[in-house]
Design a protein around this motif. Structure first.
Motif, PDB file in Angstrom:
ATOM      1  N   SER A 278      22.698 -26.820 -12.309  1.00 21.10           N
ATOM      2  CA  SER A 278      23.763 -26.880 -11.367  1.00 21.10           C
ATOM      3  C   SER A 278      24.547 -28.090 -11.840  1.00 21.10           C
ATOM      4  N   VAL A 279      25.877 -27.954 -11.916  1.00 20.74           N
ATOM      5  CA  VAL A 279      26.938 -28.678 -12.275  1.00 20.74           C
ATOM      6  C   VAL A 279      26.893 -29.483 -11.018  1.00 20.74           C
TER       7      VAL A 279
ATOM      8  N   VAL B  94      34.954 -23.908 -11.377  1.00 24.01           N
ATOM      9  CA  VAL B  94      33.703 -24.207 -11.627  1.00 24.01           C
ATOM     10  C   VAL B  94      32.598 -23.225 -11.391  1.00 24.01           C
ATOM     11  N   LEU B  95      31.827 -23.081 -12.563  1.00 26.94           N
ATOM     12  CA  LEU B  95      30.601 -21.866 -12.057  1.00 26.94           C
ATOM     13  C   LEU B  95      29.572 -22.770 -12.209  1.00 26.94           C
ATOM     14  N   THR B  96      28.743 -23.169 -10.933  1.00 25.26           N
ATOM     15  CA  THR B  96      27.688 -24.327 -10.777  1.00 25.26           C
ATOM     16  C   THR B  96      26.503 -23.911 -11.830  1.00 25.26           C
ATOM     17  N   HIS B  97      26.162 -22.702 -11.638  1.00 28.04           N
ATOM     18  CA  HIS B  97      25.056 -22.004 -12.330  1.00 28.04           C
ATOM     19  C   HIS B  97      25.135 -20.522 -12.191  1.00 28.04           C
ATOM     20  N   PRO B  98      24.428 -19.817 -12.972  1.00 22.22           N
ATOM     21  CA  PRO B  98      24.747 -18.293 -13.166  1.00 22.22           C
ATOM     22  C   PRO B  98      24.037 -17.550 -12.031  1.00 22.22           C
ATOM     23  N   HIS B  99      23.564 -18.020 -10.839  1.00 28.51           N
ATOM     24  CA  HIS B  99      22.952 -17.006  -9.887  1.00 28.51           C
ATOM     25  C   HIS B  99      24.019 -16.357  -9.281  1.00 28.51           C
ATOM     26  N   SER B 100      23.807 -15.276  -8.932  1.00 30.57           N
ATOM     27  CA  SER B 100      24.370 -14.491  -8.293  1.00 30.57           C
ATOM     28  C   SER B 100      25.501 -14.719  -6.983  1.00 30.57           C
ATOM     29  N   ASP B 101      24.723 -15.678  -6.264  1.00 25.08           N
ATOM     30  CA  ASP B 101      25.330 -16.071  -5.057  1.00 25.08           C
ATOM     31  C   ASP B 101      26.381 -17.250  -5.485  1.00 25.08           C
ATOM     32  N   HIS B 102      26.402 -17.387  -6.613  1.00 24.80           N
ATOM     33  CA  HIS B 102      27.439 -18.627  -7.079  1.00 24.80           C
ATOM     34  C   HIS B 102      28.637 -17.984  -7.814  1.00 24.80           C
ATOM     35  N   ILE B 103      28.452 -16.954  -8.699  1.00 27.77           N
ATOM     36  CA  ILE B 103      29.325 -16.323  -9.516  1.00 27.77           C
ATOM     37  C   ILE B 103      29.622 -14.921  -9.144  1.00 27.77           C
ATOM     38  N   GLY B 104      29.255 -14.312  -8.063  1.00 29.48           N
ATOM     39  CA  GLY B 104      29.189 -12.969  -7.957  1.00 29.48           C
ATOM     40  C   GLY B 104      30.952 -12.566  -7.892  1.00 29.48           C
ATOM     41  N   GLY B 105      31.522 -13.314  -6.959  1.00 33.45           N
ATOM     42  CA  GLY B 105      32.800 -13.078  -6.876  1.00 33.45           C
ATOM     43  C   GLY B 105      33.653 -13.315  -7.975  1.00 33.45           C
ATOM     44  N   ALA B 106      33.253 -14.152  -8.805  1.00 35.08           N
ATOM     45  CA  ALA B 106      34.074 -14.858 -10.032  1.00 35.08           C
ATOM     46  C   ALA B 106      35.002 -13.847 -10.729  1.00 35.08           C
TER      47      ALA B 106
ATOM     48  N   LEU C 213      37.858 -42.230  -0.474  1.00 33.26           N
ATOM     49  CA  LEU C 213      36.962 -41.324  -0.110  1.00 33.26           C
ATOM     50  C   LEU C 213      36.221 -40.783  -1.381  1.00 33.26           C
ATOM     51  N   SER C 214      34.917 -40.540  -1.430  1.00 37.41           N
ATOM     52  CA  SER C 214      34.185 -39.963  -2.281  1.00 37.41           C
ATOM     53  C   SER C 214      33.142 -38.930  -1.954  1.00 37.41           C
ATOM     54  N   PHE C 215      32.918 -38.073  -2.699  1.00 36.58           N
ATOM     55  CA  PHE C 215      32.110 -36.937  -2.177  1.00 36.58           C
ATOM     56  C   PHE C 215      31.295 -36.222  -3.353  1.00 36.58           C
ATOM     57  N   LEU C 216      30.175 -35.633  -2.977  1.00 36.55           N
ATOM     58  CA  LEU C 216      29.216 -35.204  -3.978  1.00 36.55           C
ATOM     59  C   LEU C 216      28.870 -33.752  -3.690  1.00 36.55           C
ATOM     60  N   LEU C 217      29.229 -32.832  -4.805  1.00 40.52           N
ATOM     61  CA  LEU C 217      29.127 -31.371  -4.620  1.00 40.52           C
ATOM     62  C   LEU C 217      27.837 -31.022  -5.392  1.00 40.52           C
ATOM     63  N   MET C 218      26.721 -30.586  -4.676  1.00 41.17           N
ATOM     64  CA  MET C 218      25.418 -30.621  -5.517  1.00 41.17           C
ATOM     65  C   MET C 218      24.821 -29.267  -5.954  1.00 41.17           C
ATOM     66  N   GLY C 219      25.872 -28.068  -5.724  1.00 40.87           N
ATOM     67  CA  GLY C 219      25.375 -26.869  -6.268  1.00 40.87           C
ATOM     68  C   GLY C 219      23.814 -26.472  -5.801  1.00 40.87           C
ATOM     69  N   ASP C 220      23.244 -26.048  -6.555  1.00 42.66           N
ATOM     70  CA  ASP C 220      21.870 -25.677  -5.903  1.00 42.66           C
ATOM     71  C   ASP C 220      20.484 -26.657  -6.760  1.00 42.66           C
ATOM     72  N   LEU C 221      21.132 -27.871  -6.900  1.00 42.71           N
ATOM     73  CA  LEU C 221      20.156 -28.707  -7.576  1.00 42.71           C
ATOM     74  C   LEU C 221      18.942 -28.947  -6.839  1.00 42.71           C
TER      75      LEU C 221
ATOM     76  N   LEU D 285      30.591 -38.204   1.808  1.00 39.89           N
ATOM     77  CA  LEU D 285      30.437 -36.613   2.129  1.00 39.89           C
ATOM     78  C   LEU D 285      29.575 -36.008   0.914  1.00 39.89           C
ATOM     79  N   ILE D 286      28.852 -35.275   1.481  1.00 37.24           N
ATOM     80  CA  ILE D 286      27.961 -34.464   0.678  1.00 37.24           C
ATOM     81  C   ILE D 286      27.746 -32.979   0.786  1.00 37.24           C
ATOM     82  N   LYS D 287      27.936 -31.974  -0.153  1.00 36.83           N
ATOM     83  CA  LYS D 287      27.473 -30.680   0.107  1.00 36.83           C
ATOM     84  C   LYS D 287      26.104 -30.642  -0.299  1.00 36.83           C
ATOM     85  N   ILE D 288      25.190 -30.278   0.587  1.00 37.33           N
ATOM     86  CA  ILE D 288      24.006 -30.364   0.473  1.00 37.33           C
ATOM     87  C   ILE D 288      23.304 -29.177  -0.695  1.00 37.33           C
ATOM     88  N   GLY D 289      22.492 -29.413  -1.418  1.00 36.24           N
ATOM     89  CA  GLY D 289      21.963 -28.668  -2.520  1.00 36.24           C
ATOM     90  C   GLY D 289      21.169 -27.547  -1.776  1.00 36.24           C
ATOM     91  N   HIS D 290      21.318 -26.443  -2.631  1.00 36.45           N
ATOM     92  CA  HIS D 290      20.531 -25.329  -2.514  1.00 36.45           C
ATOM     93  C   HIS D 290      20.401 -24.716  -1.200  1.00 36.45           C
TER      94      HIS D 290
END
Lengths: 219, 790
Positions: free
Chosen positions: B665-666, B580-592, B675-683, B703-708
């Motif tokens: 952001s996806v 999953v590439l949540t959005h095209p900013h380089s800090d998210h897709i650079g290593g892809a 168990l349930s969790f949310l992954l927020m990307g940079d929303l 559980l939540i991965k905090i956005g941005h």
């Protein structure tokens, strides 16, 4: 005291090991007690060359067995000269018991070809000869006889081939020193006697009176 | 050595207990005084009581190991390590002298500096300096610098390289990255080392460079001078894949060949063999310094020198004892070497030759009489396979691979190296022009052959196994099995019960590996430390692998290559079922890009949005070229592949449009049993509000991965109240330039009583769950928290 400290340190670095059986020794010696007891002293001094024997008498210290083989191998090929000194002492003891010792005027050793000398760095018979001469207080001379032909190792050859191999391999460099002398030739191992016989021939032809031979082991 | 029994290998025991002492010293921190007291009191026991108990003597060896380690790693009050917590990250004036030859690589300069002063305080210690351009400093230069002194961080991700420990083993506690204008050379102090060793190394290096083509010269520099930095990465890789790495390290093979050249050479000039031996010892010792004192060279030279010394002293040598003497000497000089990979590999390789190969070689001797070529072939094959097998636990532990090609590659390469080294030395030292061109062309041909062989075998993927992983416990148990098997099988006295012994070995193996064989059904959610950026790895209970974002790629740091890929490799992940590439900013897709190049990917999930960057364009091209199926995010998507884990896309819907890329952001919601969790990307907050309005109480998660990255444009009070998580995690870098995470956000989170983990403080954060319980493990802060009910 100093020597004890150095020795115990060296014993840690290079633990002394028996040359016969690879067991650890307490002190820096050559053989363990067990191996020493296994050494067989050579008894019946028989000569196997049937005709054309040029030397008068021959004796040897040990009968060839695996322990003696290890000793001589380590001496010749791995350069453990202290084994030479040990064998030299034993040879001196043996010759002191012999009848012909009073007649001997000069001790020489079987020479090595200069190429082999370079390879090995020393002549094993020379070390034995020196050691014997020191112990029986007789003059020892090297370089009276030189080996002029490079000969193959004799280990894989039979009597005939050996005789052929050493034929005309030696010449006398210093004839004057041999005139009317009774000479004792020293070598490490006596197998068929071809080498010693060949040297004896050369000595007699250079005016030597009689030739005797002494080796550390008889194969 | 025990006082009354005599052993053939006194140093085997001495060094082993010494090593135990070093290990104790490393893990239990003693002060110098404590270690002296232990040492003296044990010596006193031995001196006062006349009974020299073996145990007491062994304890003495252990304590001497502790003592040496403690003294070696002791830092005085003025040492930089004691000040780093104050000065780290601050711009400061500091001065010192250059104590290593500068290494130039990719336009950068690297050298180590012995500190004199920081600002106006006298502070000592060794630091590493990186200069962003080529600067001409030389060993012994006194320099003044102005810049930041940084503390190397320990590894904050699982399985990643521990740079801090690596530097500490070299006695380095800080580093500084500078521009040339921040450095001023103020003087030079000559010493013997710099004038003799460095100039001769320089002469040799220049000679090699002038005689040979570039990549051959860099290879010869590696194998003769121990300078690996100029070596082309593809050659390094090929040699490592084909099991020939030992050729690149100056080791026993090289020094053995050199001594075999020197000894006969000196015997020609000096009749007395002992003089030749002493000269060889001196030159080899000098060579240790020429070859940068790498551990393998130290070991090899010490062993050869001891052999020559034994010949001078007319004592029989005992290779096993000699090996442990060498280890003892090296570890006494620097006990940290024990933890050096090169030391361990070099030492174990020789140990396996002595203990396993030698007894076997006895059975090979009869072949020699039939055909010497066959004999040497079989000898080399057995020797390299034995080394390969016995070193396997270590190569898997450190490099995650074993190479079978090595057995064949060595068969050809060792004779080649045996000719290349003498030819190289001839070409370097005999400046006769017409002969030289002959050696060089012959040598060039042989080098060409060697490279071809290493590439041919190294590029053949069947011949080596990658993606293997052992933990330290497994490595130690395997060696224990080796030792036990060796002792059981080598004891000749009782041969009858051979079967019983084999069985006991097999049972031991089963016991050790059974925990690994029992299949654990746990979901794993790993939030990796990729600085400010995201990379989250999700593994389902049926071993499906999902990666969400790949971290940044900056000028000198590709998180995909340096963090994410090593992590995946160690997890034995051979295929990503979803990226999953949540959005095209380089800090998210650079290593892809690196990930896609190196691991098979089945699906890629991205939001449908336009973003103008080369990085993004290239990435999309690559995905298209590799024929990877692309899924565009839409709110109706529920990913069914990962049952029993349900993974839903909550945002964006496919027609979504916004100027703010972050809002594309996806957002993923995962459900696995309780168990349930949310992954927020940079929303950001507008879309958070939309989520609340759209999903209502379905947003309630554990559980939540905090956005941005904890920015105050996200994670509103209202959002937290609606999602009501128990755990939260922020993926953010240390000293972030935007000031992430913002204090307001942290206050909001903590105000709600939510447990917060941050990658900047905790390092990678890994959640494990069987759907009923939750376990959290952090890598940097080493937290280990279990929660029995979610």
């Amino acid at each position: 005291m100093k020597k004890i400290i150095i020795d115990s340190f060296l014993n840690l670095l290079f633990p002394p090991i028996c040359f016969g059986c690879d067991k650890r020794l307490k002190k820096d010696e050559i053989l363990c007690k067990e191996c020493q007891s296994k050494l067989i002293y050579y008894q019946n001094d028989k000569i196997y060359l049937k005709d054309n024997v040029y030397f008068t008498d021959y004796i040897s210290v040990f009968s060839y067995n695996s322990i003696v083989q290890n000793l001589i191998h380590n001496f010749k090929y791995n350069g453990f000269k202290k084994i030479g000194k040990f064998l030299g002492k034993e040879m001196a003891k043996k010759i002191m018991q012999s009848k012909f010792l009073p007649q001997i005027n000069l001790i020489i050793s079987v020479p090595l070809h200069r190429i082999k000398m370079r390879e090995r760095g020393f002549n094993q018979s020379d070390i034995l000869g020196k050691s014997v001469a020191q112990n029986v207080h007789l003059p020892y001379k090297k370089n009276i006889i030189v080996r002029t032909r490079y000969t193959e190792t004799q280990t894989k050859l039979d009597i005939k081939a050996r005789q052929k191999n050493v034929e005309n391999a030696f010449i006398v460099k210093n004839i004057g020193l041999l005139k009317n002398k009774n000479v004792l030739i020293i070598d490490d191992v006596f197998t068929t006697g071809s080498t010693i016989n060949e040297i004896s021939k050369v000595i007699l032809s250079a005016g030597g009176k009689r030739v005797y031979a002494l080796t550390s082991a008889h194969a | 050595m025990p006082a009354k029994s005599y052993t053939k290998y006194p140093f085997l025991y001495l060094t082993t207990f010494f090593i135990v002492g070093i290990i104790i010293g490393k893990f239990i921190h003693f002060s110098i005084l404590q270690s002296i007291i232990i040492f003296i009191s044990l010596s006193a026991i031995i001196l006062i009581t006349k009974y020299r108990f073996i145990i007491v003597i062994f304890l003495l060896y252990i304590s001497s190991g502790i003592f040496i380690f403690t003294v070696h790693n002791h830092n005085s009050a003025k040492h930089i390590d004691n000040y780093l917590h104050i000065i780290s990250g601050r711009q400061l004036n500091f001065s010192g002298s250059v104590i290593s030859e500068p290494v130039y690589c990719k336009g950068k300069t690297k050298f180590s500096l012995s500190l004199d002063k920081i600002e106006n305080y006298k502070i000592t210690g060794k630091i590493l300096i990186f200069v962003k351009q080529r600067v001409n400093v030389i060993y012994g230069d006194k320099i003044e610098c102005f810049g930041r002194l940084n503390k190397p961080y320990p590894n904050s991700n699982p399985y990643s390289f521990n740079y801090k420990e690596y530097l500490e083993n070299k006695g380095i506690y800080a580093f500084s990255s500078l521009y040339p204008y921040q450095i001023k050379i103020v003087g030079h102090k000559k010493n013997l080392y710099s004038s003799v060793i460095i100039s001769s190394r320089k002469w040799l290096r220049n000679r090699i460079i002038s005689l040979y083509k570039e990549n051959q010269a860099s290879f010869l520099r590696a194998i003769l001078l121990g300078e690996k930095q100029a070596l082309a990465p593809d050659i390094k890789q090929a040699f490592s894949n084909s099991g020939l790495s030992h050729i690149l390290a100056v080791s026993g093979l090289h020094t053995g060949i050199i001594s075999l050249i020197l000894l006969p050479l000196f015997t020609i000039f000096f009749r007395n063999k002992n003089i030749a031996r002493i000269l060889t010892i001196l030159i080899l010792t000098y060579y240790i310094f020429i070859a940068n004192s790498v551990p393998s060279v130290q070991r090899a030279v010490i062993m050869i020198n001891l052999l020559l010394l034994s010949q001078i002293l007319e004592r029989k040598t005992n290779p096993l004892n000699t090996l442990f003497v060498a280890a003892f000497i090296i570890l006494t000089i620097n006990p940290n070497q024990l933890f050096n990979i090169g030391f361990q590999l070099s030492f174990l390789a020789v140990l396996s030759i002595i203990t396993v190969y030698k007894p076997i070689s006895y059975y090979l001797l009869p072949i020699r009489e039939k055909s010497s070529l066959l004999y040497w072939t079989i000898t080399l094959l057995t020797m390299t396979s034995i080394i390969q097998i016995l070193l396997a636990p270590l190569t898997i532990y450190y490099f995650n691979q074993i190479s079978f090609g090595g057995i064949i590659a060595n068969l050809f390469s060792i004779p080649l190296i045996g000719t290349i080294i003498p030819l190289s030395l001839l070409s370097i030292f005999l400046p006769i022009n017409f002969l030289n061109s002959f050696y060089i062309s012959a040598n060039e041909f042989l080098l060409f052959l060697l490279f071809k062989i290493s590439h041919f075998i190294g590029d053949n993927h069947i011949l080596f196994m990658q993606y293997l992983h052992f933990n330290i416990g497994q490595v130690l148990s395997i060696f224990l099995i080796f030792i036990i098997s060796y002792l059981l099988l080598s004891n000749k006295q009782v041969k009858r019960k051979l079967l019983v012994r084999f069985l006991s070995i097999i049972i031991l193996c089963v016991i050790i590996f059974s925990p690994d064989l029992i299949y654990k059904r746990e979901l794993e959610l790993a939030i990796l430390d990729v600085g400010t950026g995201d990379s989250i790895f999700l593994q389902t209970t049926n071993k499906k692998n999902i990666l969400i974002d790949c971290g940044d790629k900056r000028q000198n740091m590709d998180y995909g290559e340096k963090v994410v890929f090593p992590f995946l490799r160690n997890k034995k992940v051979k295929r990503l079922d979803l990226l999953v590439l949540t959005h095209p900013h380089s800090d998210h897709i650079g290593g892809a890009e690196y990930i896609i190049d190196n691991i098979k990917v089945k699906y890629v999930l991205i939001p449908r949005c336009k973003y103008d960057s080369n990085l993004y364009k290239n990435l999309l091209d690559k995905i298209a070229k590799k024929n990877i199926s692309l899924i565009l995010a839409d709110t109706c998507i529920v990913l069914q592949d990962f049952q029993p884990l349900k993974l839903k896309v909550l945002s964006p819907y496919i027609e979504y449009f916004d100027d703010n890329i972050n809002n594309y952001s996806v957002v993923l919601k995962g459900e696995y049993k309780k168990l349930s969790f949310l992954l927020m990307g940079d929303l950001e907050q507008e879309r958070e509000q939309w989520l609340i309005n759209t999903y209502g109480d379905k947003l309630d998660v554990d559980l939540i991965k905090i956005g941005h990255h904890g920015s105050n444009t996200s994670t509103t009070q209202e959002f937290l109240e609606n999602t009501r998580p128990e755990y939260s995690a922020i993926s953010v870098g240390r000293y972030d330039k935007f000031g992430f995470p913002h204090q307001e956000v942290i206050k909001r989170i903590e105000g709600q009583g939510i447990k917060l983990f941050r990658t900047d403080i905790d390092g990678a954060i890994i959640f494990f769950s069987d759907g009923e319980k939750l376990r959290v493990k952090t890598i940097l802060s080493k937290k280990n928290i279990s929660d029995d009910s979610i």
